[in-house]
Write an enzyme that holds these catalytic residues in place. Structure first.
Site, PDB file in Angstrom:
ATOM      1  N   HIS A 201      -1.130  21.389  21.678  1.00 45.30           N
ATOM      2  CA  HIS A 201       0.280  21.797  21.652  1.00 45.30           C
ATOM      3  C   HIS A 201       0.670  22.499  20.347  1.00 45.30           C
ATOM      4  O   HIS A 201       0.329  22.047  19.253  1.00 45.30           O
ATOM      5  CB  HIS A 201       1.213  20.582  21.773  1.00 45.30           C
TER       6      HIS A 201
ATOM      7  N   ASN B  49      -4.205  29.287   6.139  1.00 47.56           N
ATOM      8  CA  ASN B  49      -5.429  29.977   5.725  1.00 47.56           C
ATOM      9  C   ASN B  49      -5.210  31.121   4.748  1.00 47.56           C
ATOM     10  O   ASN B  49      -6.173  31.645   4.197  1.00 47.56           O
ATOM     11  CB  ASN B  49      -6.167  30.509   6.954  1.00 47.56           C
TER      12      ASN B  49
END
Length: 463
Positions: free
Chosen positions: A352, A375
């Site tokens: 989800h 990231n």
């Protein structure tokens, strides 16, 4: 076409118009394949260098007709060639290699100097008419529409613009082509009359489907050709054992491949090198590009580009798999999940509301809802590694570079900035503090305050 894009570079079903013609011509295994370029030659030549580097180009500086174009092509090959020369048009994407092979075979078996591919069309407007000898049925001439008489215009057998010639006879005849016609151009079709007058045999090879010879001159015709080619591709897939629930809303490129018992649901677009494995189901409402879907996998209401979905894995609904996503067997990428450049192990689930980018996740790990793999630091992309059999809490931030070891847990609401050893529980969140009476003091008379007062009275009554 009313476009900045040259006509022959417009695409249908994942390939340019000229690309479709080249693919059909390649089925003849020609010794030389020459493309005559003129308008927008730089763009066309660059496209050819990418799609068919072995194809040669010949530049037609001035567009002086079809005969002139073929003469330019032959000059690039030394002026004359031995054997059969097949001439095709660059804007006929529905032409098949099978039809060209039949044309070449008929040309050889009948010993013709020239063989024209013909077709009977419902509306011959704009086409050159095939004129036959009433007694023998032999082809005597091709008359262009603008030069045809009223009687000739009623003929429905037309010239496709595709021919097979004896190479040496073609070169000689082109030297005799005149320009005394309504366009003031060198017509390739005049070669037929020249060869016939010289006593050579002129033949014809009718196309099985008149739609194969259809040229593209506007966006309406482009759309019609796309529909025909798409239907052709889906029919082939269904005959090979693929279930296409609604062909009218399913679109595929010529480079898409299937295995048997694959199922394609309505509203699905499959592009590029996409491959659907045996028994896999895709759709409804998917767009997959250069994506491999493993056997028995299920992809539902998703977009994928350059991704790989392992056998028996599940994707969607409403997932986005960006390039470099590799989902292992029996894994899951669920609702409102985006992934990019990530390897996700067998049996691992990201169910989800999450973003996973530049990551490696092991086997049978569960990523909690609303997790983000952080990231990018504004300049560089960094990698996150999560081990096998991990359980990460909801609303986690993994600030790369960071590693979560095998069998580790992370608590809900945590911001993970340090490596988590295998088998550990990481908790990275502030302690909860309740300030009682804050709503009554700061929001007196509000709906929240009234609700809190009522709750307090109920507690007193229960006490």
């Amino acid at each position: 076409m009313k476009s900045a894009t040259p006509k022959v570079l417009h695409e249908i079903c994942g390939r340019s118009l000229v690309g479709h013609v080249l693919a059909a011509a390649r089925e003849l295994d020609p010794e030389n394949l020459v493309v005559v370029v003129g308008h927008a030659r730089e763009a066309v030549a660059a496209h050819l260098a990418e799609t068919d580097p072995a194809a040669r180009t010949a530049v037609q500086e001035e567009q002086n007709g079809t005969g002139h174009a073929v003469r330019i092509a032959l000059e690039g090959l030394g002026g004359s060639v031995e054997g059969t020369v097949v001439v095709v048009c660059g804007d006929t994407p529905l032409l098949t290699g099978e039809t060209l092979t039949r044309l070449a075979a008929t040309h050889a078996s009948d010993g013709n100097a020239v063989t024209v591919l013909t077709a009977e069309v419902p509306d011959a407007t704009g086409y050159g008419r095939i004129i036959r000898d009433e007694a023998t049925g032999a082809v005597t001439a091709i008359v262009e529409h603008k030069d045809a008489t009223e009687v000739q215009r009623r003929i429905r057998e037309v010239n496709s613009g595709v021919f097979a010639f004896d190479g040496q006879l073609l070169a000689e005849a082109l030297k005799k082509v005149r320009t005394d016609n309504s366009q003031g151009e060198e017509y390739l079709t005049d070669v037929l009359g020249i060869l016939r007058e010289a006593g050579h045999r002129v033949g014809a090879s009718p196309a099985g489907d008149h739609r194969e010879i259809a040229g593209i001159n506007n966006r309406v015709q482009l759309s019609e050709a796309r529909r025909i080619l798409n239907d052709r591709l889906l029919t082939r897939a269904m005959l090979d054992g693929v279930t296409v629930i609604d062909p009218a809303t399913t679109w595929v490129d010529v480079t898409v491949t299937f295995e048997r018992d694959a199922v394609v649901h309505p509203g699905t677009q499959l592009h590029g090198s996409t491959h659907i494995g045996e028994g896999a189901e895709v759709g409804p409402n998917c767009r997959l590009t250069d994506t491999r879907v493993g056997a028995g996998a299920r992809v539902d209401n998703a977009v994928a580009d350059g991704a790989e979905v392992g056998p028996e894995a599940k994707v969607g609904p409403y997932a986005y798999l960006r390039p470099g996503t590799r989902l292992g067997a029996k894994g899951k990428i669920g609702t409102y999940v985006e992934t990019k450049n990530s390897s996700i192990g067998e049996g691992t689930k990201i169910p989800h509301l999450s973003y996973v980018g530049d990551a490696t996740i092991g086997e049978y790990t569960n990523i909690g809802a609303a997790s983000v793999f952080v990231n990018y630091d504004g300049q560089e992309k960094h990698h996150t590694t999560v081990g096998s059999h991990c359980r990460t809490g909801s609303d986690n931030m993994f600030v790369a570079p960071v590693t979560v070891g095998d069998g580790a847990y992370t608590a809900a609401g945590s911001v993970i900035t340090k490596d988590v050893p295998p088998g550990s529980l990481a908790v990275a969140r502030g302690q909860q503090r309740n300030i009682e009476g804050w709503v009554a003091r700061k929001r007196p008379g509000s709906a929240a305050a009234r609700a809190a007062e009522a709750a307090a009275r109920r507690e007193e009554g229960e006490g």
